[in-house]
Design an enzyme around this catalytic site. Structure first.
Site, PDB file in Angstrom:
ATOM      1  N   GLY A  58       0.787  -1.224   0.000  1.00  0.00           N
ATOM      2  CA  GLY A  58       0.000   0.000   0.000  1.00  0.00           C
ATOM      3  C   GLY A  58       0.819   1.275   0.000  1.00  0.00           C
ATOM      4  O   GLY A  58       0.263   2.368  -0.019  1.00  0.00           O
ATOM      5  N   HIS A  59       2.150   1.177   0.016  1.00  0.00           N
ATOM      6  CA  HIS A  59       2.995   2.396   0.125  1.00  0.00           C
ATOM      7  C   HIS A  59       4.214   2.292  -0.768  1.00  0.00           C
ATOM      8  O   HIS A  59       5.299   2.012  -0.279  1.00  0.00           O
ATOM      9  CB  HIS A  59       3.433   2.586   1.567  1.00  0.00           C
ATOM     10  CG  HIS A  59       3.955   3.954   1.864  1.00  0.00           C
ATOM     11  ND1 HIS A  59       5.293   4.274   1.818  1.00  0.00           N
ATOM     12  CD2 HIS A  59       3.318   5.079   2.211  1.00  0.00           C
ATOM     13  CE1 HIS A  59       5.453   5.537   2.151  1.00  0.00           C
ATOM     14  NE2 HIS A  59       4.271   6.050   2.395  1.00  0.00           N
ATOM     15  N   PHE A  60       4.287   2.522  -1.854  1.00  0.00           N
ATOM     16  CA  PHE A  60       3.357   2.707  -2.955  1.00  0.00           C
ATOM     17  C   PHE A  60       3.511   1.493  -3.839  1.00  0.00           C
ATOM     18  O   PHE A  60       4.640   1.095  -4.107  1.00  0.00           O
ATOM     19  CB  PHE A  60       3.721   3.973  -3.716  1.00  0.00           C
ATOM     20  CG  PHE A  60       3.760   5.198  -2.835  1.00  0.00           C
ATOM     21  CD1 PHE A  60       2.593   5.810  -2.430  1.00  0.00           C
ATOM     22  CD2 PHE A  60       4.960   5.712  -2.404  1.00  0.00           C
ATOM     23  CE1 PHE A  60       2.627   6.949  -1.633  1.00  0.00           C
ATOM     24  CE2 PHE A  60       5.002   6.850  -1.596  1.00  0.00           C
ATOM     25  CZ  PHE A  60       3.831   7.472  -1.204  1.00  0.00           C
ATOM     26  N   VAL A  65       8.215   2.331  -1.022  1.00  0.00           N
ATOM     27  CA  VAL A  65       9.093   3.160  -0.204  1.00  0.00           C
ATOM     28  C   VAL A  65       8.748   2.900   1.262  1.00  0.00           C
ATOM     29  O   VAL A  65       7.567   2.884   1.629  1.00  0.00           O
ATOM     30  CB  VAL A  65       8.884   4.662  -0.531  1.00  0.00           C
ATOM     31  CG1 VAL A  65       9.696   5.542   0.406  1.00  0.00           C
ATOM     32  CG2 VAL A  65       9.250   4.957  -1.969  1.00  0.00           C
TER      33      VAL A  65
END
Length: 159
Positions: A58-60, A65
């Site tokens: 979910g990041h990204f 990251v």
């Protein structure tokens, strides 16, 4: 003086040693190894950042990251190991809570495949309140830094 084992090698703490010092567990234990312990002064935590980290989907998704707040949390966990290594009973009866984060700077992204070195210096220790300065490095390049403070709180009072 950096702590050494019986053979004169720099003391290294691995997973089982770390979980005896701090209450964090998977998936929120963010350090894999501890080294360079100089009691009441400094410590280094090491985190191997892998693609399988639970936050990357979910990041990204297309450019994973490590979130900056998790780098700060890894610094705090490393600092907690410094405090509780000298007095192991602290981790049995207390929790360590952030009380402040100052001057946090994020200079470069931390991505899967990076090995994150978290160098923490104890700045102030007053009873149950501690202040630290932390720097995070990947391949000797600083990726983040911060000053932060934490307080030991009795587990029973924290409820």
């Amino acid at each position: 003086m950096i702590l050494k084992d019986d053979n004169g090698n720099v003391l290294t703490l691995l997973h089982n040693d770390i979980i005896n010092l701090i209450p964090h567990r998977h998936p929120f234990l963010l350090i894999d190894k501890i080294t360079n312990i100089d009691l009441n002064k400094t410590i280094t935590g090491i985190k191997a950042v892998t693609f399988n980290e639970p936050y990357f989907p979910g990041h990204f998704p297309k450019h994973p990251v490590m979130p900056g707040v998790l780098i700060l949390e890894a610094m705090a966990q490393t600092a907690a190991c410094l405090v509780s290594y000298e007095n192991k009973s602290l981790s049995n009866n207390n929790l360590v809570f952030f009380t402040g984060i100052d001057k946090a700077k994020f200079r470069k992204p931390v991505t899967p495949g990076c090995e994150l070195f978290l160098k923490i210096n104890l700045v102030i220790s007053k009873r149950t309140l501690y202040k630290f300065h932390g720097e995070a490095f990947v391949e000797e390049k600083m990726v983040a830094s911060s000053e932060f403070s934490a307080m030991l709180v009795d587990k029973e009072k924290a409820k």
